[in-house]
Design a protein around this motif. Sequence first.
Motif, mmCIF file in Angstrom:
data_model
loop_
_atom_site.group_PDB
_atom_site.id
_atom_site.type_symbol
_atom_site.label_atom_id
_atom_site.label_comp_id
_atom_site.label_asym_id
_atom_site.label_seq_id
_atom_site.Cartn_x
_atom_site.Cartn_y
_atom_site.Cartn_z
ATOM 1 N N VAL A 1 15.351 18.737 -13.926
ATOM 2 C CA VAL A 1 15.423 19.768 -12.986
ATOM 3 C C VAL A 1 14.264 19.804 -12.010
ATOM 4 O O VAL A 1 14.392 20.210 -11.046
ATOM 5 C CB VAL A 1 15.396 21.019 -13.918
ATOM 6 N N CYS A 2 13.091 19.525 -12.643
ATOM 7 C CA CYS A 2 11.936 19.465 -11.595
ATOM 8 C C CYS A 2 12.219 18.550 -10.749
ATOM 9 O O CYS A 2 11.605 18.695 -9.551
ATOM 10 C CB CYS A 2 10.775 19.434 -12.429
ATOM 11 N N ALA A 3 12.664 17.190 -10.733
ATOM 12 C CA ALA A 3 13.019 16.044 -9.810
ATOM 13 C C ALA A 3 13.901 16.523 -8.931
ATOM 14 O O ALA A 3 13.762 16.420 -7.741
ATOM 15 C CB ALA A 3 13.314 14.907 -10.604
ATOM 16 N N ASP A 4 15.044 17.348 -9.430
ATOM 17 C CA ASP A 4 16.024 17.728 -8.652
ATOM 18 C C ASP A 4 15.388 18.869 -7.436
ATOM 19 O O ASP A 4 15.765 18.501 -6.281
ATOM 20 C CB ASP A 4 16.982 18.489 -9.177
ATOM 21 N N LEU A 5 14.412 19.674 -7.946
ATOM 22 C CA LEU A 5 14.025 20.559 -7.080
ATOM 23 C C LEU A 5 13.147 19.941 -6.014
ATOM 24 O O LEU A 5 13.124 20.283 -4.787
ATOM 25 C CB LEU A 5 13.343 21.672 -7.724
ATOM 26 N N ILE A 6 12.164 19.244 -6.540
ATOM 27 C CA ILE A 6 11.267 18.541 -5.643
ATOM 28 C C ILE A 6 11.975 17.577 -4.401
ATOM 29 O O ILE A 6 11.826 17.639 -3.477
ATOM 30 C CB ILE A 6 10.370 17.546 -6.344
ATOM 31 N N LEU A 7 13.086 16.790 -5.170
ATOM 32 C CA LEU A 7 13.777 15.864 -4.046
ATOM 33 C C LEU A 7 14.654 16.694 -3.245
ATOM 34 O O LEU A 7 14.973 16.290 -1.995
ATOM 35 C CB LEU A 7 14.670 14.960 -4.909
ATOM 36 N N SER A 8 14.986 18.086 -3.381
ATOM 37 C CA SER A 8 15.437 19.005 -2.523
ATOM 38 C C SER A 8 14.786 19.646 -1.595
ATOM 39 O O SER A 8 15.101 20.653 -0.635
ATOM 40 C CB SER A 8 16.362 19.995 -3.420
ATOM 41 N N GLY A 9 13.330 19.552 -1.675
ATOM 42 C CA GLY A 9 12.392 20.072 -0.784
ATOM 43 C C GLY A 9 11.752 20.998 -1.087
ATOM 44 O O GLY A 9 10.807 21.644 -0.499
ATOM 45 N N TYR A 10 11.668 21.428 -2.458
ATOM 46 C CA TYR A 10 10.903 22.612 -3.027
ATOM 47 C C TYR A 10 9.782 22.296 -3.731
ATOM 48 O O TYR A 10 9.782 21.174 -4.304
ATOM 49 C CB TYR A 10 11.969 23.546 -4.135
ATOM 50 N N ARG A 11 8.434 23.068 -3.841
ATOM 51 C CA ARG A 11 7.414 22.888 -4.551
ATOM 52 C C ARG A 11 7.686 23.405 -6.154
ATOM 53 O O ARG A 11 7.827 24.583 -6.208
ATOM 54 C CB ARG A 11 6.290 23.502 -4.007
ATOM 55 N N ALA A 12 8.006 22.424 -6.884
ATOM 56 C CA ALA A 12 8.372 22.602 -8.413
ATOM 57 C C ALA A 12 7.252 22.127 -9.293
ATOM 58 O O ALA A 12 6.676 21.105 -9.048
ATOM 59 C CB ALA A 12 9.673 22.315 -8.718
ATOM 60 N N PHE A 13 6.758 22.842 -10.343
ATOM 61 C CA PHE A 13 5.914 22.487 -11.133
ATOM 62 C C PHE A 13 6.293 22.586 -12.605
ATOM 63 O O PHE A 13 6.989 23.693 -12.881
ATOM 64 C CB PHE A 13 4.481 23.128 -11.110
ATOM 65 N N LEU A 14 6.119 21.756 -13.538
ATOM 66 C CA LEU A 14 6.468 22.005 -14.908
ATOM 67 C C LEU A 14 5.270 23.184 -15.719
ATOM 68 O O LEU A 14 4.302 22.753 -15.246
ATOM 69 C CB LEU A 14 6.219 20.729 -16.050
#
Length: 181
Positions: free
Chosen positions: A40-53
Amino acid sequence: MMQKSLFEHLGLAPDNGRRIRETSECSDDLEIGKAAEHLVCADLILSGYRAFLSDQGLAYDILVDIGGRFLRVQVKATRKPKNHDPKTRVTPGYFFQLRRAGKGGNRRYPKNAFDMYALVALDRQAIAYLPAKDCPNQTIALRVPGESYLQSGSLNREFNTASFRTALERIGLSESFGIAE
C-alpha cells in the motif's frame, strides 16, 4: 543466484493471472500484514503521494500527507478469495474483518482511530481504498475481479471502483487540497 521477490517469498504468483499458489511458503500472519502495508505504501508513493509506514502499536498503519494534513490509513489483507457459506453464496469474495485488531481479533479499534481502509488482495496485488465512514459493519466483502455475480446492489464493492482518489473525494480532501487530476 537470483533473489526471490517479496511476492514469490510469500508464495504468491505475480504472473498475469495473479493467482496465489495453493501452498504458501510463509504462513506468519504478521509477515503477511507487513507485506500488505509495504504494498500500500509503495502504491501511494508511486501514485505521487507522500506516504509513511507508522510505528507498531498504533491503530493505523500508514500516514499520507495530503496538503499538510495527515490521513491515517488502516491496512487489512487477505491471501485469496473465500466462500464462507457455500450453501448460500455461489461466488467467492475477499472478506476483511474491519473492527478487530491483533492476533485472533482480540482487540477492538477505538472510534475514529483512522480515516481510511486499504483492503489488499495479496493474490492479485489489488488494493481497494475505502473511507472508514463508509464502512459501518464489522466485516466487508469485495468482489473477485473477473468473476460473474448474479445480483448487484449498493453494498457490492469492487476493487476497480475503490481508488485512493475516490476515497479522498468521499472524505472531502481532493478539491480542498488541490490534488492534481
